[in-house]
Write a protein that holds these residues in place. Structure first.
Motif, short mmCIF file in Angstrom:
data_model
loop_
_atom_site.label_atom_id
_atom_site.label_comp_id
_atom_site.label_asym_id
_atom_site.label_seq_id
_atom_site.Cartn_x
_atom_site.Cartn_y
_atom_site.Cartn_z
N ALA A 87 0.84 -1.21 0.00
CA ALA A 87 0.00 0.00 0.00
C ALA A 87 0.86 1.25 0.00
CB ALA A 87 -0.93 0.00 1.22
N LEU A 88 2.01 1.19 0.70
CA LEU A 88 2.93 2.33 0.77
C LEU A 88 3.98 2.28 -0.34
CD1 LEU A 88 3.53 2.27 4.65
CD2 LEU A 88 2.27 4.02 3.40
N GLY A 89 4.54 1.10 -0.58
CA GLY A 89 5.69 0.98 -1.48
C GLY A 89 5.37 1.16 -2.94
N VAL A 90 4.27 0.56 -3.41
CA VAL A 90 3.96 0.59 -4.85
C VAL A 90 3.69 2.01 -5.35
CG1 VAL A 90 2.31 -0.16 -6.61
CG2 VAL A 90 3.28 -1.83 -5.02
N PRO A 91 2.79 2.80 -4.70
CA PRO A 91 2.56 4.17 -5.19
C PRO A 91 3.79 5.06 -5.03
CG PRO A 91 1.38 3.83 -3.13
CD PRO A 91 1.89 2.49 -3.56
N PHE A 92 4.57 4.83 -3.96
CA PHE A 92 5.80 5.61 -3.74
C PHE A 92 6.78 5.37 -4.89
CE2 PHE A 92 10.22 5.38 -2.08
CZ PHE A 92 10.41 6.71 -1.77
N PHE A 93 6.99 4.11 -5.22
CA PHE A 93 7.93 3.78 -6.29
C PHE A 93 7.40 4.21 -7.66
CE2 PHE A 93 9.89 0.27 -3.54
CZ PHE A 93 11.05 0.99 -3.32
N GLN A 94 6.08 4.12 -7.85
CA GLN A 94 5.51 4.50 -9.15
C GLN A 94 5.86 5.93 -9.52
OE1 GLN A 94 1.23 5.16 -9.63
NE2 GLN A 94 1.19 3.73 -11.34
N GLN A 95 5.89 6.81 -8.51
CA GLN A 95 6.21 8.21 -8.78
C GLN A 95 7.71 8.45 -8.93
OE1 GLN A 95 3.94 10.40 -9.67
NE2 GLN A 95 2.59 8.63 -9.45
N LEU A 96 8.53 7.46 -8.57
CA LEU A 96 9.98 7.61 -8.70
C LEU A 96 10.53 6.82 -9.89
CD1 LEU A 96 10.99 7.54 -4.93
CD2 LEU A 96 11.33 9.44 -6.52
N THR A 97 9.65 6.45 -10.81
CA THR A 97 10.12 5.78 -12.02
C THR A 97 10.80 6.76 -12.97
OG1 THR A 97 7.95 6.13 -13.02
CG2 THR A 97 8.35 3.96 -12.01
N GLY A 98 10.52 8.06 -12.79
CA GLY A 98 11.11 9.07 -13.67
C GLY A 98 10.26 9.37 -14.88
N ILE A 99 9.00 8.91 -14.88
CA ILE A 99 8.12 9.17 -16.02
C ILE A 99 7.95 10.68 -16.24
CG2 ILE A 99 5.99 9.05 -14.64
CD1 ILE A 99 6.38 7.66 -18.21
N ASN A 100 8.01 11.45 -15.14
CA ASN A 100 7.86 12.91 -15.25
C ASN A 100 9.03 13.54 -16.00
OD1 ASN A 100 5.42 13.24 -13.56
ND2 ASN A 100 6.72 12.39 -11.99
N VAL A 101 10.25 13.11 -15.68
CA VAL A 101 11.42 13.71 -16.33
C VAL A 101 11.43 13.40 -17.82
CG1 VAL A 101 13.04 11.79 -15.89
CG2 VAL A 101 13.93 14.07 -16.14
N ILE A 102 11.02 12.20 -18.18
CA ILE A 102 10.98 11.83 -19.60
C ILE A 102 9.93 12.65 -20.34
CG2 ILE A 102 10.27 9.96 -21.15
CD1 ILE A 102 13.07 9.48 -20.24
N MET A 103 8.74 12.75 -19.77
CA MET A 103 7.65 13.49 -20.42
C MET A 103 7.99 14.99 -20.54
SD MET A 103 5.42 11.42 -21.45
CE MET A 103 4.31 10.03 -21.19
N PHE A 104 8.68 15.53 -19.52
CA PHE A 104 9.05 16.94 -19.55
C PHE A 104 10.08 17.22 -20.65
CE2 PHE A 104 12.22 20.13 -18.39
CZ PHE A 104 11.43 21.26 -18.30
N TYR A 105 11.04 16.33 -20.80
CA TYR A 105 12.14 16.59 -21.71
C TYR A 105 11.80 16.31 -23.16
CZ TYR A 105 16.95 18.08 -21.55
OH TYR A 105 18.08 18.84 -21.62
#
Length: 523
Positions: free
Chosen positions: A291-309
């Motif tokens: 419950a804690l680990g999966v959503p935490f890790f999902q946001q640290l996959t770096g999908i944001n940095v890829i989409m931004f760049y």
């Protein structure tokens, strides 16, 4: 019997009759649109904060600063914490709403939680579209957040509880598929409305969020609540009739599945304080970990940095005029079509295989993209990317997005919604949504600052997190494909690590323990 559902029992498997009927698919399709409103807002917010007419009306000082600042460093883009906080306000509102979603879902059921979520979202979208003051705009945004928070709590639970076990992965991943369709729809809407003269196109874009919201509101009136949700509220006969209807077979044929659901429901009612049981007794350590680990890790996959760049890269390749649109549409299309891979394979190859394959693919892509950008821009952030380099980077951006779309994207919602026992399912889902939303807001707030300071090392930073989360899945996640929800706890009892933390509270286990104690006393 065709379409039988496997159930763990006495170390072997028995079957439930039933299959995916048209009615189940329709119900799940309506509920999955909850993902679309989340995705639409992600895509819309990204465009909104770079729309000149919007900034002039609500953030005139920031607009002027943006115009005055000349940036030559490719890593350090214009960064306004105030603008980031405006974007994050929806996620913080959603995190708060998700904590209230649990008592709502228990009191009114999944179906009506979806309805109230949709109503809040439609009102928020309309307020945003006609906003003339900042107070009106932020009120609309907070209402959008309430709608998103309630929806992404109820929708994955609804999908997991309605689906037959052997197709649960496929139907649950409709939620992630709808997120990707929402993001793509927002990109196309932004392109269309940016052509409007007078700079009011953003109002149409915001207001059009009411369309998927209305689909959920009206659709939820035509779908049933889940049998387990009806049972937990004491509507036994309606629950039996609904189970028979969604399995497409007679009431006598669903007796075995119904009895198992009823037993799970009775067991859950014995838990007086689910929050206390989940957080402080230690009985649900595996479930709380995910419950804690999966959503935490999902946001640290770096999908944001890829989409931004992506816009910078696509501009270099040759999409000079509409680079931002082309990048978002192309990555959006890759995202949508790659999610179909998860829809088709989740119940065949299993959750672990998709997590591990997708994670490995994303690690390699992050390292290669970071290396290519580092070689071109160096530490100074100056220079230009040659077309050959840009083509390589664009390719690996698409490979990365594809990996995310069939692993951490859909699995990040599927796993949390299916591993919780009924007694704490709603509470644990609230934690999952709250963690996901808080870290989405946090990453959005610090991302541009991190990029400016870590430079191309930010790709390696996320690559390291991807390695860690892939190891986390490989070591700790048991396979849950085709296992009925009320039997998932058996999977943890057999796992090499979790079995020492899981207490078997079933009547069968208590009986075995009693017989063992009597045998010891007699000897």
């Amino acid at each position: 019997m065709a379409g039988a559902v496997i159930v763990h029992h006495h170390n072997r498997y028995k079957t439930y009759p039933g299959d995916v009927t048209g009615f189940v698919f329709y119900s799940c399709l309506v509920a999955s649109v909850g993902g679309c409103i989340f995705g639409y807002d992600i895509g819309m917010a990204a465009s909104l904060t770079s729309t000149e007419s919007f900034l002039l009306l609500f953030f005139p000082d920031i607009y002027q600063q943006q115009k005055d600042q000349v940036i030559t460093n490719q890593y350090c883009k214009f960064d306004s914490q105030e603008l980031s906080l405006f974007g994050s306000s929806l996620f913080l509102s959603a995190a708060t709403a998700s904590l209230f979603a649990s008592p709502m879902a228990r009191a009114f059921g999944r179906k009506w939680t979806l309805f109230y979520a949709a109503v809040a979202y439609v009102i928020g979208a309309c307020m945003g579209g006609i906003a003339t003051t900042f107070a009106m705009l932020i009120t609309g945004r907070l209402l959008l957040g309430v709608g998103v928070g309630l929806c992404i709590h109820a929708s994955p639970l609804y999908l997991s509880e309605m689906a037959p076990a052997q197709q649960r992965g496929m139907l649950n991943i409709l939620f992630q598929l709808m997120i990707t369709i929402g993001i793509l729809s927002a990109s196309l809407t932004n392109y269309w409305t940016s052509r409007f003269l007078g700079g009011w196109g953003w109002r149409v874009g915001l207001g059009m969020g009411a369309v998927p919201g209305s689909v959920i509101a009206l659709g939820s009136l035509a779908i049933p609540d889940t049998p387990i949700s009806l049972l937990s509220r004491g509507e036994t006969e309606l629950a039996r009739a609904t189970l028979s209807q969604i399995r497409g077979i007679g009431p006598d044929d669903v007796r075995q599945e119904f009895d198992d659901l009823a037993a799970a429901c009775e067991e859950s009612k014995a838990v007086a304080n689910p929050w206390w049981e989940l957080l402080f007794t230690g009985k649900y350590k595996p479930q709380l970990t995910f419950a804690l680990g999966v959503p935490f890790f999902q946001q640290l996959t770096g999908i944001n940095v890829i989409m931004f760049y992506a816009p910078v890269l696509f501009k270099t390749v040759g999409f000079r005029n509409d680079a931002s649109l082309m990048s978002s549409v192309i990555t959006g299309l890759v995202n949508v079509f790659s999610t179909f891979v998860a829809v088709v394979t989740a119940d065949k190859v299993g959750r672990r295989a998709l997590f591990l394959q997708g994670g490995t693919q994303m690690i390699i892509s992050q390292i290669l993209v970071g290396t290519f950008i580092g070689l071109q821009f160096g530490l100074s952030g100056t220079g230009a990317i040659s077309e050959q380099y840009a083509m390589c980077i664009v390719l690996f951006v698409c490979v990365y997005v594809a990996g995310f779309a069939w692993s951490w994207g859909p699995m990040g919602w599927l796993i949390p919604s299916e591993v919780y026992p009924l007694a704490v399912r709603s509470q644990a889902q609230s934690i999952t949504v709250a963690v996901n939303m808080c870290f989405t807001a946090f990453i959005g707030q610090v991302f541009l600052t991190l990029l400016c300071h870590l430079r191309f090392g930010l790709f390696y930073f996320f690559g390291a997190w991807l390695l860690l989360m892939t190891i986390f899945i490989a070591v700790l996640l048991p396979e849950t494909k085709c296992v009925p929800l009320e039997e998932v706890s058996h999977v943890f009892r057999k796992h090499w690590f979790w079995r020492k933390y899981v207490v078997d509270t079933s009547a069968e286990a208590r009986g075995a323990e009693m017989r063992k104690r009597i045998a010891l006393e007699m000897s």
